[in-house]
Design an enzyme around this catalytic site. Structure first.
Site, PDB file in Angstrom:
ATOM      1  N   THR A  12       0.837  -1.200   0.000  1.00 53.32           N
ATOM      2  CA  THR A  12       0.000   0.000   0.000  1.00 53.32           C
ATOM      3  C   THR A  12       0.871   1.248   0.000  1.00 53.32           C
ATOM      4  O   THR A  12       2.068   1.193   0.329  1.00 53.32           O
ATOM      5  CB  THR A  12      -0.942   0.013   1.217  1.00 53.32           C
ATOM      6  OG1 THR A  12      -0.164  -0.050   2.409  1.00 53.32           O
ATOM      7  CG2 THR A  12      -1.914  -1.158   1.177  1.00 53.32           C
ATOM      8  N   CYS A  13       0.250   2.352  -0.351  1.00 56.56           N
ATOM      9  CA  CYS A  13       0.906   3.642  -0.422  1.00 56.56           C
ATOM     10  C   CYS A  13       1.611   3.947   0.896  1.00 56.56           C
ATOM     11  O   CYS A  13       1.030   3.708   1.952  1.00 56.56           O
ATOM     12  CB  CYS A  13      -0.151   4.708  -0.725  1.00 56.56           C
ATOM     13  SG  CYS A  13       0.545   6.326  -1.068  1.00 56.56           S
ATOM     14  N   PRO A  14       2.822   4.405   0.863  1.00 55.72           N
ATOM     15  CA  PRO A  14       3.650   4.846  -0.269  1.00 55.72           C
ATOM     16  C   PRO A  14       4.647   3.803  -0.761  1.00 55.72           C
ATOM     17  O   PRO A  14       5.551   4.134  -1.528  1.00 55.72           O
ATOM     18  CB  PRO A  14       4.392   6.036   0.316  1.00 55.72           C
ATOM     19  CG  PRO A  14       4.683   5.610   1.729  1.00 55.72           C
ATOM     20  CD  PRO A  14       3.448   4.814   2.147  1.00 55.72           C
ATOM     21  N   ASP A  45       0.512   8.239  -8.246  1.00 59.37           N
ATOM     22  CA  ASP A  45       1.797   8.578  -7.635  1.00 59.37           C
ATOM     23  C   ASP A  45       2.996   8.314  -8.538  1.00 59.37           C
ATOM     24  O   ASP A  45       3.889   9.166  -8.649  1.00 59.37           O
ATOM     25  CB  ASP A  45       1.989   7.791  -6.334  1.00 59.37           C
ATOM     26  CG  ASP A  45       0.986   8.172  -5.262  1.00 59.37           C
ATOM     27  OD1 ASP A  45       0.339   9.230  -5.395  1.00 59.37           O
ATOM     28  OD2 ASP A  45       0.849   7.403  -4.293  1.00 59.37           O
TER      29      ASP A  45
END
Length: 84
Positions: A12-14, A45
């Protein structure tokens, strides 16, 4: 043709973006990296970061819940004095 593949599926982000940055740092100019991610934030992103980096996004696609990016690694920066 690609030189390396980074499977960031499940991250998951980041993390997909951070792992992409680290992988590109270990590569030579001219090599190509395929990144596969499942995090929807990657669709935004990674291209946004690449637009501000020396690297080039050659291709991207969305397939079901996967995001695929093909990136050409470029030199980090050129010397302002002509490369000396």
């Amino acid at each position: 043709m690609t030189d390396q593949t980074l499977d960031a599926s499940g991250l998951t982000c980041p993390m997909p973006l951070l792992k992409t940055k680290l992988q590109l740092q270990s590569m030579s100019a001219g090599e190509r990296l395929v990144v596969i991610a499942t995090d929807p934030g990657s669709a935004r992103d990674i291209p946004e970061w690449l637009a501000q980096s020396p690297h080039r996004l050659d291709d991207s696609e969305v397939s079901e819940s996967h995001y695929r990016f093909v990136i050409s690694c470029r030199a980090a920066e050129l010397d302002s004095d002509g490369g000396e």
